[in-house]
Design a protein around this motif. Structure first.
Motif, PDB file in Angstrom:
ATOM      1  N   ALA A  53     -60.705  -1.298 -19.737  1.00  0.00           N
ATOM      2  CA  ALA A  53     -61.918  -1.751 -19.050  1.00  0.00           C
ATOM      3  C   ALA A  53     -62.491  -0.639 -18.164  1.00  0.00           C
ATOM      4  CB  ALA A  53     -61.619  -2.991 -18.219  1.00  0.00           C
ATOM      5  N   ALA A  54     -61.631  -0.003 -17.381  1.00  0.00           N
ATOM      6  CA  ALA A  54     -62.108   1.047 -16.470  1.00  0.00           C
ATOM      7  C   ALA A  54     -62.685   2.245 -17.226  1.00  0.00           C
ATOM      8  CB  ALA A  54     -60.988   1.474 -15.530  1.00  0.00           C
ATOM      9  N   PRO A  55     -62.019   2.741 -18.268  1.00  0.00           N
ATOM     10  CA  PRO A  55     -62.647   3.860 -18.999  1.00  0.00           C
ATOM     11  C   PRO A  55     -63.988   3.481 -19.621  1.00  0.00           C
ATOM     12  CG  PRO A  55     -60.351   3.722 -19.579  1.00  0.00           C
ATOM     13  CD  PRO A  55     -60.655   2.530 -18.744  1.00  0.00           C
ATOM     14  N   PHE A  56     -64.111   2.242 -20.112  1.00  0.00           N
ATOM     15  CA  PHE A  56     -65.380   1.806 -20.681  1.00  0.00           C
ATOM     16  C   PHE A  56     -66.480   1.801 -19.623  1.00  0.00           C
ATOM     17  CE2 PHE A  56     -68.403  -1.667 -21.315  1.00  0.00           C
ATOM     18  CZ  PHE A  56     -69.027  -1.212 -22.465  1.00  0.00           C
ATOM     19  N   VAL A  57     -66.170   1.311 -18.434  1.00  0.00           N
ATOM     20  CA  VAL A  57     -67.182   1.235 -17.371  1.00  0.00           C
ATOM     21  C   VAL A  57     -67.555   2.640 -16.900  1.00  0.00           C
ATOM     22  CG1 VAL A  57     -67.621   0.440 -15.022  1.00  0.00           C
ATOM     23  CG2 VAL A  57     -66.567  -1.086 -16.684  1.00  0.00           C
ATOM     24  N   PHE A  58     -66.587   3.527 -16.812  1.00  0.00           N
ATOM     25  CA  PHE A  58     -66.920   4.881 -16.378  1.00  0.00           C
ATOM     26  C   PHE A  58     -67.706   5.639 -17.449  1.00  0.00           C
ATOM     27  CE2 PHE A  58     -63.349   4.142 -13.390  1.00  0.00           C
ATOM     28  CZ  PHE A  58     -64.110   4.229 -12.241  1.00  0.00           C
ATOM     29  N   TRP A  59     -67.420   5.378 -18.731  1.00  0.00           N
ATOM     30  CA  TRP A  59     -68.226   5.964 -19.795  1.00  0.00           C
ATOM     31  C   TRP A  59     -69.643   5.411 -19.752  1.00  0.00           C
ATOM     32  CZ3 TRP A  59     -68.920   9.918 -22.581  1.00  0.00           C
ATOM     33  CH2 TRP A  59     -69.672   9.894 -23.736  1.00  0.00           C
ATOM     34  N   LEU A  60     -69.765   4.108 -19.461  1.00  0.00           N
ATOM     35  CA  LEU A  60     -71.079   3.500 -19.304  1.00  0.00           C
ATOM     36  C   LEU A  60     -71.825   4.116 -18.120  1.00  0.00           C
ATOM     37  CD1 LEU A  60     -73.022   1.245 -20.259  1.00  0.00           C
ATOM     38  CD2 LEU A  60     -71.857  -0.268 -18.648  1.00  0.00           C
ATOM     39  N   LEU A  61     -71.126   4.369 -17.042  1.00  0.00           N
ATOM     40  CA  LEU A  61     -71.724   5.001 -15.866  1.00  0.00           C
ATOM     41  C   LEU A  61     -72.213   6.415 -16.194  1.00  0.00           C
ATOM     42  CD1 LEU A  61     -72.226   4.597 -12.812  1.00  0.00           C
ATOM     43  CD2 LEU A  61     -70.015   5.667 -12.435  1.00  0.00           C
ATOM     44  N   PHE A  62     -71.451   7.142 -16.988  1.00  0.00           N
ATOM     45  CA  PHE A  62     -71.859   8.483 -17.397  1.00  0.00           C
ATOM     46  C   PHE A  62     -73.133   8.427 -18.239  1.00  0.00           C
ATOM     47  CE2 PHE A  62     -71.648  11.890 -20.609  1.00  0.00           C
ATOM     48  CZ  PHE A  62     -71.768  12.980 -19.767  1.00  0.00           C
ATOM     49  N   ARG A  63     -73.204   7.491 -19.168  1.00  0.00           N
ATOM     50  CA  ARG A  63     -74.406   7.362 -19.994  1.00  0.00           C
ATOM     51  C   ARG A  63     -75.604   6.930 -19.151  1.00  0.00           C
ATOM     52  NH1 ARG A  63     -72.606   3.869 -25.017  1.00  0.00           N
ATOM     53  NH2 ARG A  63     -71.526   2.780 -23.350  1.00  0.00           N
ATOM     54  N   GLN A  64     -75.387   6.077 -18.160  1.00  0.00           N
ATOM     55  CA  GLN A  64     -76.478   5.685 -17.267  1.00  0.00           C
ATOM     56  C   GLN A  64     -76.982   6.894 -16.478  1.00  0.00           C
ATOM     57  OE1 GLN A  64     -74.462   2.664 -15.084  1.00  0.00           O
ATOM     58  NE2 GLN A  64     -74.993   1.035 -16.534  1.00  0.00           N
ATOM     59  N   ALA A  65     -76.084   7.765 -16.079  1.00  0.00           N
ATOM     60  CA  ALA A  65     -76.497   8.969 -15.352  1.00  0.00           C
ATOM     61  C   ALA A  65     -77.330   9.892 -16.246  1.00  0.00           C
ATOM     62  CB  ALA A  65     -75.266   9.714 -14.827  1.00  0.00           C
ATOM     63  N   LEU A  66     -76.972   9.985 -17.523  1.00  0.00           N
ATOM     64  CA  LEU A  66     -77.767  10.801 -18.437  1.00  0.00           C
ATOM     65  C   LEU A  66     -79.159  10.215 -18.635  1.00  0.00           C
ATOM     66  CD1 LEU A  66     -75.192  11.806 -21.207  1.00  0.00           C
ATOM     67  CD2 LEU A  66     -76.077  13.193 -19.336  1.00  0.00           C
ATOM     68  N   VAL A  67     -79.246   8.906 -18.754  1.00  0.00           N
ATOM     69  CA  VAL A  67     -80.546   8.251 -18.900  1.00  0.00           C
ATOM     70  C   VAL A  67     -81.377   8.473 -17.640  1.00  0.00           C
ATOM     71  CG1 VAL A  67     -81.682   6.005 -19.078  1.00  0.00           C
ATOM     72  CG2 VAL A  67     -79.793   6.568 -20.585  1.00  0.00           C
ATOM     73  N   PHE A  68     -80.742   8.364 -16.477  1.00  0.00           N
ATOM     74  CA  PHE A  68     -81.460   8.580 -15.222  1.00  0.00           C
ATOM     75  C   PHE A  68     -82.014   9.994 -15.139  1.00  0.00           C
ATOM     76  CE2 PHE A  68     -81.569   9.815 -10.737  1.00  0.00           C
ATOM     77  CZ  PHE A  68     -82.454   8.870 -10.256  1.00  0.00           C
ATOM     78  N   LEU A  69     -81.209  10.979 -15.505  1.00  0.00           N
ATOM     79  CA  LEU A  69     -81.686  12.359 -15.463  1.00  0.00           C
ATOM     80  C   LEU A  69     -82.812  12.602 -16.458  1.00  0.00           C
ATOM     81  CD1 LEU A  69     -78.377  14.370 -15.030  1.00  0.00           C
ATOM     82  CD2 LEU A  69     -80.208  14.058 -13.372  1.00  0.00           C
ATOM     83  N   ALA A  70     -82.715  12.001 -17.637  1.00  0.00           N
ATOM     84  CA  ALA A  70     -83.789  12.163 -18.621  1.00  0.00           C
ATOM     85  C   ALA A  70     -85.092  11.555 -18.100  1.00  0.00           C
ATOM     86  CB  ALA A  70     -83.383  11.509 -19.940  1.00  0.00           C
ATOM     87  N   LEU A  71     -85.006  10.376 -17.509  1.00  0.00           N
ATOM     88  CA  LEU A  71     -86.206   9.762 -16.937  1.00  0.00           C
ATOM     89  C   LEU A  71     -86.748  10.581 -15.776  1.00  0.00           C
ATOM     90  CD1 LEU A  71     -85.168   5.995 -16.975  1.00  0.00           C
ATOM     91  CD2 LEU A  71     -86.904   7.104 -18.388  1.00  0.00           C
ATOM     92  N   TRP A  72     -85.855  11.097 -14.959  1.00  0.00           N
ATOM     93  CA  TRP A  72     -86.257  11.890 -13.801  1.00  0.00           C
ATOM     94  C   TRP A  72     -87.017  13.139 -14.227  1.00  0.00           C
ATOM     95  CZ3 TRP A  72     -85.527  10.457  -8.799  1.00  0.00           C
ATOM     96  CH2 TRP A  72     -85.804  11.408  -7.827  1.00  0.00           C
ATOM     97  N   PHE A  73     -86.482  13.863 -15.203  1.00  0.00           N
ATOM     98  CA  PHE A  73     -87.152  15.080 -15.652  1.00  0.00           C
ATOM     99  C   PHE A  73     -88.453  14.764 -16.381  1.00  0.00           C
ATOM    100  CE2 PHE A  73     -82.808  17.121 -15.488  1.00  0.00           C
ATOM    101  CZ  PHE A  73     -83.100  17.831 -14.348  1.00  0.00           C
ATOM    102  N   THR A  74     -88.498  13.651 -17.095  1.00  0.00           N
ATOM    103  CA  THR A  74     -89.737  13.269 -17.764  1.00  0.00           C
ATOM    104  C   THR A  74     -90.834  12.980 -16.754  1.00  0.00           C
ATOM    105  OG1 THR A  74     -88.468  12.349 -19.592  1.00  0.00           O
ATOM    106  CG2 THR A  74     -90.756  11.644 -19.391  1.00  0.00           C
TER     107      THR A  74
END
Length: 117
Positions: A53-74
């Motif tokens: 469960a914890a690795p899945f949530v942290f992987w999800l958090l990493f993907r959310q951070a990538l989406v945030f950075l992509a939106l931020w730069f856009t």
């Protein structure tokens, strides 16, 4: 946002002290990370103690951070393109007017490969 283009600043205010920019940055962070954090915490709480469960949530958090950075730069790039650099334009070079010969018609220069053959 200030990394891609220049913003006019006055002498009295330090760069980055524009209240509109600060408010936008705060709202962007809160509007994105509040629901993402709530979902991550809910997933951790619901599956507490389960294997993976914890690795899945942290992987999800990493993907959310990538989406945030992509939106931020856009947003930063599109805002920078809309506003522009706000620097004065370079002066245009003046061309000399063409000299037209009196009574002479302009001739058409044919290429060397096609000379009426």
């Amino acid at each position: 946002m200030r990394t891609f283009y220049e913003i006019e600043t006055t002498r009295g205010t330090p760069p980055g002290a524009d209240p509109r920019v600060t408010l936008f940055l705060q709202l962007a962070v809160l509007a994105f990370w509040t629901p993402c954090g709530a979902i991550d915490l809910y997933l951790l709480w619901r599956s507490w103690g389960e294997a993976g469960a914890a690795p899945f949530v942290f992987w999800l958090l990493f993907r959310q951070a990538l989406v945030f950075l992509a939106l931020w730069f856009t947003v930063a790039l599109s805002h920078g393109l809309m506003v522009g650099r706000r620097t004065p334009a370079e002066p245009r070079r003046r061309r000399r007017p063409r000299k037209v010969g009196s009574g002479q018609a302009g001739s058409i220069a044919t290429s060397r490969y096609n000379r009426g053959q």
